[in-house]
Write an enzyme that holds these catalytic residues in place. Structure first.
Site, PDB file in Angstrom:
ATOM      1  N   SER A 136      -5.345  -1.190   6.371  1.00  0.00           N
ATOM      2  CA  SER A 136      -6.626  -1.743   6.776  1.00  0.00           C
ATOM      3  C   SER A 136      -7.154  -0.841   7.891  1.00  0.00           C
ATOM      4  CB  SER A 136      -6.446  -3.203   7.222  1.00  0.00           C
ATOM      5  OG  SER A 136      -7.663  -3.752   7.663  1.00  0.00           O
ATOM      6  N   TYR A 151     -17.888  -1.308   5.801  1.00  0.00           N
ATOM      7  CA  TYR A 151     -16.523  -0.787   5.962  1.00  0.00           C
ATOM      8  C   TYR A 151     -15.614  -1.879   6.528  1.00  0.00           C
ATOM      9  CZ  TYR A 151     -12.595   1.995   7.674  1.00  0.00           C
ATOM     10  OH  TYR A 151     -11.332   2.484   7.926  1.00  0.00           O
ATOM     11  N   LYS A 155     -12.184  -3.668   4.847  1.00  0.00           N
ATOM     12  CA  LYS A 155     -10.887  -3.688   5.527  1.00  0.00           C
ATOM     13  C   LYS A 155     -10.434  -5.122   5.849  1.00  0.00           C
ATOM     14  CE  LYS A 155     -10.006   0.662   5.321  1.00  0.00           C
ATOM     15  NZ  LYS A 155      -8.903   1.119   4.452  1.00  0.00           N
TER      16      LYS A 155
END
Length: 279
Positions: A136, A151, A155
């Site tokens: 992650s 983004y 994650k």
């Protein structure tokens, strides 16, 4: 004589993945690794020998991932540890990014990881053993980075599915660990690993300021050492009890504590509201 484990690392032609693959090979582990270009991967790793299997795989193609897993098992006999490292950064505020830009980031960062898990799990189930390390980011735990929303979301998704995976496989002798790296001195912030919005909007001051800060202050000054990260991976992988959450870097560790403190403050401040909804 100790039998060395077989590692499968995705996204291994640069960054933390490359550092990990090099260290594993130097320590005598068998390593299968993927990249979008097998020749580039071979050149970057610079290792010639039977311990290394470089693979060119489109991780978004479930069938291609399945074939890659078969190839690894036919060469090395098994897979013991999987590191889902492939991914890229997508900058841009939520308004700026197109549907296509957002979905592509999810395809690589989330669905590519899912394809690997889906194809490796039958093998892990069969032998009641195996370890997943899903990469992650500290941005997958603390999301208050303007211009990083998509983004961050990919994650956070990796963290969420890994938590579920650890619960789904707890009786099978299989572990799943979420790795949250902070800033490491790799080429992640450079072109190729980082994309910017095709149509930026000037009004987003906070996002632009953070982009400038990354370009002018953070690149080249990242506190994390990729070699030490690789050593930490191997150390944790060899443990009998592996963590569900692994924060890498003092910056990541500090930000995680900051997020936990923020959560505790909100829980305390709004406890009466939270509990007011019960029957």
């Amino acid at each position: 004589m100790e039998i060395k484990k077989v590692w499968f690392v995705t996204g291994a032609s640069k960054g933390l993945g490359l550092a990990l693959v090099k260290r594993l090979l130097n320590q005598g582990y068998k390593v299968a690794a993927t990249s979008r270009n097998a020749q580039v991967l071979q050149n970057e790793v610079g290792f010639a020998g039977d311990l290394f299997l470089p693979l060119q795989v489109d991780l978004n193609d479930n069938n291609a991932v399945g074939e890659a897993v078969k190839h690894i098992v036919s060469k090395f006999g098994t897979i013991d540890i999987v590191v889902n490292n492939a991914g890229y950064g997508q900058l841009g505020t939520l308004e700026e990014l197109s549907d296509e830009e957002a979905r592509e980031n999810f395809d690589v960062n989330v669905f590519g990881t899912l394809n690997v898990i889906r194809n490796v799990m039958p093998l892990f189930r069969e032998k009641n053993a195996g370890a997943f390390f899903n990469i992650s980011s500290i941005a997958g735990f603390m999301g208050t980075f303007p211009g990083w929303g998509i983004y961050n979301a990919t994650k956070f998704a990796v963290a969420g599915l890994t938590e579920a995976l650890s619960a789904e496989t707890s009786s099978m002798g299989i572990s799943a660990t979420i790795v949250y790296p902070g800033y490491f001195k790799t080429n992640f912030l450079l072109q190729g690993s980082m994309r910017t919005a095709a149509h930026p909007i000037a009004a987003y001051k906070e996002a632009r300021d953070l982009e400038i800060m990354h370009n002018e202050q953070i690149i080249g000054n990242q506190p994390g050492d990729p070699e030490k990260a690789a050593a930490a991976f191997i150390r944790v992988a060899e443990m009998d009890a592996r963590p569900l959450h692994l924060f890498l870097g003092s910056d990541s560790f500090g930000m995680a504590n900051g997020k936990i403190e923020m959560l505790q403050n909100d829980l305390k401040a709004f406890e009466s509201v939270s509990k007011s909804t019960d029957y």
